[in-house]
Design a protein around this motif. Structure first.
Motif, PDB file in Angstrom:
ATOM      1  N   ILE A  54      -4.361   1.185   2.260  1.00 41.79           N
ATOM      2  CA  ILE A  54      -5.261   1.891   1.421  1.00 41.79           C
ATOM      3  C   ILE A  54      -4.813   3.024   0.264  1.00 41.79           C
ATOM      4  N   ASN A  55      -5.416   3.395  -0.802  1.00 42.82           N
ATOM      5  CA  ASN A  55      -4.815   3.665  -2.363  1.00 42.82           C
ATOM      6  C   ASN A  55      -4.727   5.169  -2.727  1.00 42.82           C
ATOM      7  N   ARG A  56      -5.979   5.743  -1.798  1.00 40.02           N
ATOM      8  CA  ARG A  56      -5.795   7.247  -1.807  1.00 40.02           C
ATOM      9  C   ARG A  56      -5.176   8.251  -1.161  1.00 40.02           C
ATOM     10  N   PRO A  57      -4.829   8.306   0.036  1.00 43.48           N
ATOM     11  CA  PRO A  57      -4.370   8.805   1.466  1.00 43.48           C
ATOM     12  C   PRO A  57      -4.585  10.098   1.233  1.00 43.48           C
ATOM     13  N   ARG A  84      -4.753  -2.710  -6.699  1.00 44.99           N
ATOM     14  CA  ARG A  84      -5.723  -2.327  -5.235  1.00 44.99           C
ATOM     15  C   ARG A  84      -4.420  -2.062  -3.711  1.00 44.99           C
ATOM     16  N   ALA A  85      -4.484  -1.736  -2.725  1.00 43.44           N
ATOM     17  CA  ALA A  85      -3.811  -1.772  -2.123  1.00 43.44           C
ATOM     18  C   ALA A  85      -3.999  -3.061  -1.440  1.00 43.44           C
ATOM     19  N   ALA A 116       0.943  -0.968   0.222  1.00 41.30           N
ATOM     20  CA  ALA A 116       0.223  -0.037   0.017  1.00 41.30           C
ATOM     21  C   ALA A 116       1.344   1.144   0.086  1.00 41.30           C
ATOM     22  N   ASP A 117       1.669   1.419  -0.893  1.00 38.89           N
ATOM     23  CA  ASP A 117       2.547   2.139  -1.196  1.00 38.89           C
ATOM     24  C   ASP A 117       2.498   3.494  -1.785  1.00 38.89           C
ATOM     25  N   ALA A 132       8.972   1.981   2.520  1.00 37.57           N
ATOM     26  CA  ALA A 132       7.899   0.897   1.901  1.00 37.57           C
ATOM     27  C   ALA A 132       8.395   0.100   2.594  1.00 37.57           C
ATOM     28  N   VAL A 133       8.204  -1.052   3.045  1.00 37.50           N
ATOM     29  CA  VAL A 133       8.329  -1.815   3.889  1.00 37.50           C
ATOM     30  C   VAL A 133       8.032  -3.040   3.437  1.00 37.50           C
TER      31      VAL A 133
END
Ligand code: F0G
Length: 463
Positions: A334-337, A324-325, A287-288, A356-357
């Motif tokens: 979440i896709n669109r923060p 998609r996340a 989810a990056d 991102a991890v």
């Protein structure tokens, strides 16, 4: 005090201001996010942070007991008789030398800000007290949120404890950890399970609020973020007001990172801190969006003139590829923060970084946090996994002081913990195939034993 506190569009080109008690989730003029803003020259902020220590002596006053409102001079939008507190923010900053050693930091360098200690078990209570206070000032009777689980637990908790509002909760189907769902149900929140994911729920709740006038409790709400600034005030307090080098925080809807940056902007402007900590925002690789937008697309705050085209074309590609996340850290799936632009402002002001991890690193970090006697949910451990990565990259130096924010309690998502510790690696890999989790090096397996004393003693000794 409406003239000293107001709402303002974050886009400096627009900078439209609105009355404090208007219920808005975006700038009616240009559609950008809104801040709570203050005319600091007409307010009385203390001239040093240690001034707040005197509140400990008067903690029988609920406002002085609250971990948010005992800093009310730095969140000065509400008259005292309007403030709604349930005793949120009794959290701790814990030094952890054992975890520091694990991630390559020297003793005394790593601290964990344990927000799982809030009444509803996550950092959300810091913001909810702000939003409930504003909702009361605005005369709201019904409030709604979309949630990956913690916002809904917190909203339902505050609604039940205060009796002020009816709570309506939008969640994605099958997307919410059981601990969180159980809270919303137990606290009596009206829970609508939408056939979609968090982003769908977020879009629908905004439509529903527009249509019905329900008060929106998501972090689009600027007064949520005012409360969340207090997490940073307490971190500073825990460090005797000496700012750390780094704040490492998981990134989902980017409310925390936005609030933390605003806290530092204001503290610096008021002359209450000289040094500004750098903020590291950590996504899951599943989810990056922020990581890609910042590190690959070069998106920056740009004095408030964020390049909307970069964001729109990124989202259009995401939709076209049906990307998609997907992360086992469901809180940040979440896709669109929604607070993207405010987070860019925080990164700009604090010279922050984004990483991102993978979920494997997150779930392993979670087990290591657990070994310190401080349980956290998967999304929270992204901060520790992120600190480890930044240490490996030498972006964080071995002597720098680092605070990782543990956003939610371990009991929020018991399944994740029990799977990790109890399943053989091959079964775990199969169960977690979507998340690319393949192994559990820090598992603490339950040991089977027959129901007789000899077997049990043997299990204890040889287990
Ligand atoms: N950690 C936890 C435990 C969370 O619940 C969330 C967000 C985050 C981190 C991300 O924080 O949005 O400030 O970047 N949970 C939201 C919810 C989305 O609905 O409960 P953020």
């Amino acid at each position: 005090m409406p003239d000293r506190a107001f709402q303002q569009c974050i886009n400096p080109k627009c900078a439209a201001t609105y009355d404090l008690c208007q219920v808005l989730s975006e700038c009616p003029r240009c559609g950008n996010l809104l801040d709570a803003q203050y005319d600091w020259d007409r307010l009385e902020a203390p001239d040093s942070l240690d001034w707040f220590e005197r509140r400990w002596a008067t903690r029988n006053n609920p406002l002085d007991f609250s971990g948010v409102w005992r800093f009310r001079e730095l969140i000065p939008f509400a008259p005292e008789d309007q403030i709604l507190t349930i005793g949120e923010g009794q959290t701790q900053l814990k030094r952890s030398d054992a975890l520091a050693a694990e991630i390559g930091l020297r003793p005394g360098s790593l601290f964990l800000q344990y927000e799982g200690l809030n009444l509803s078990g996550s950092f959300k209570d810091n913001g909810m007290t702000g939003a409930f206070t504003h909702a009361r000032m605005a005369g709201a009777t019904r409030a709604a949120c979309a949630s990956t689980g913690n916002t809904s637990a917190s909203l339902a908790c505050f609604a039940a404890a205060s009796g002020l509002l009816e709570a309506i909760i939008f969640v994605g189907s099958g997307k919410i950890a059981y601990g969180k769902l159980s809270q919303a149900l137990d606290y009596g929140g009206k829970t609508i399970q939408i056939d979609g994911d968090f982003d769908d729920a977020m879009a629908r709740v905004q439509e529903a609020c527009k249509e019905t006038g329900m008060y929106l409790m998501n972090s689009l709400n600027p007064f949520r973020l005012e409360g969340q600034k207090a997490i940073m005030f307490r971190v500073l307090e825990g460090l005797a007001w000496d700012p750390p080098d780094w704040i490492v925080v998981p990134g989902g809807n980017l409310g925390n990172s936005s609030a933390f940056g605003k806290a530092f902007i204001e503290l610096h402007r008021l002359g209450l801190i000289q040094k500004v900590p750098r903020i590291a925002i950590i996504n899951s690789t599943g989810a990056d969006t922020l990581t890609r937008l910042v590190n690959e697309e070069g998106l920056v705050w740009n004095d408030g003139e964020v390049d909307d085209e970069v964001i729109e074309s990124f989202y259009a590609r995401m939709d076209a590829e049906n990307r998609r996340a997907k992360t086992m850290a469901s809180a940040i799936e979440i896709n669109r923060p929604v607070n993207l632009k405010k987070a860019l402002r925080s990164l700009d002001f604090t010279h922050g970084v984004v990483r991102a991890v993978p979920d494997q690193a997150i779930i392993d970090a979670k087990a290591l946090v657990g070994r310190q006697g401080i349980g956290c949910e998967p999304a929270s451990a992204a901060s520790v996994a992120g600190a480890r990565l930044l240490r490996e990259e030498d972006v964080i130096g071995p002597d720098e002081r680092v605070v990782c924010i543990l956003t939610g309690h371990q009991l929020k998502d018991p399944n994740a913990t029990v799977y990790y510790h109890s399943l053989p690696a091959d079964e775990l890999a199969e169960k977690m195939t979507d998340y690319k989790v393949k192994t559990n090096p820090f598992a603490n397996r339950p040991i089977p034993a027959a129901n007789d004393l000899d077997s049990i003693l043997k299990a204890i000794e040889e287990g």
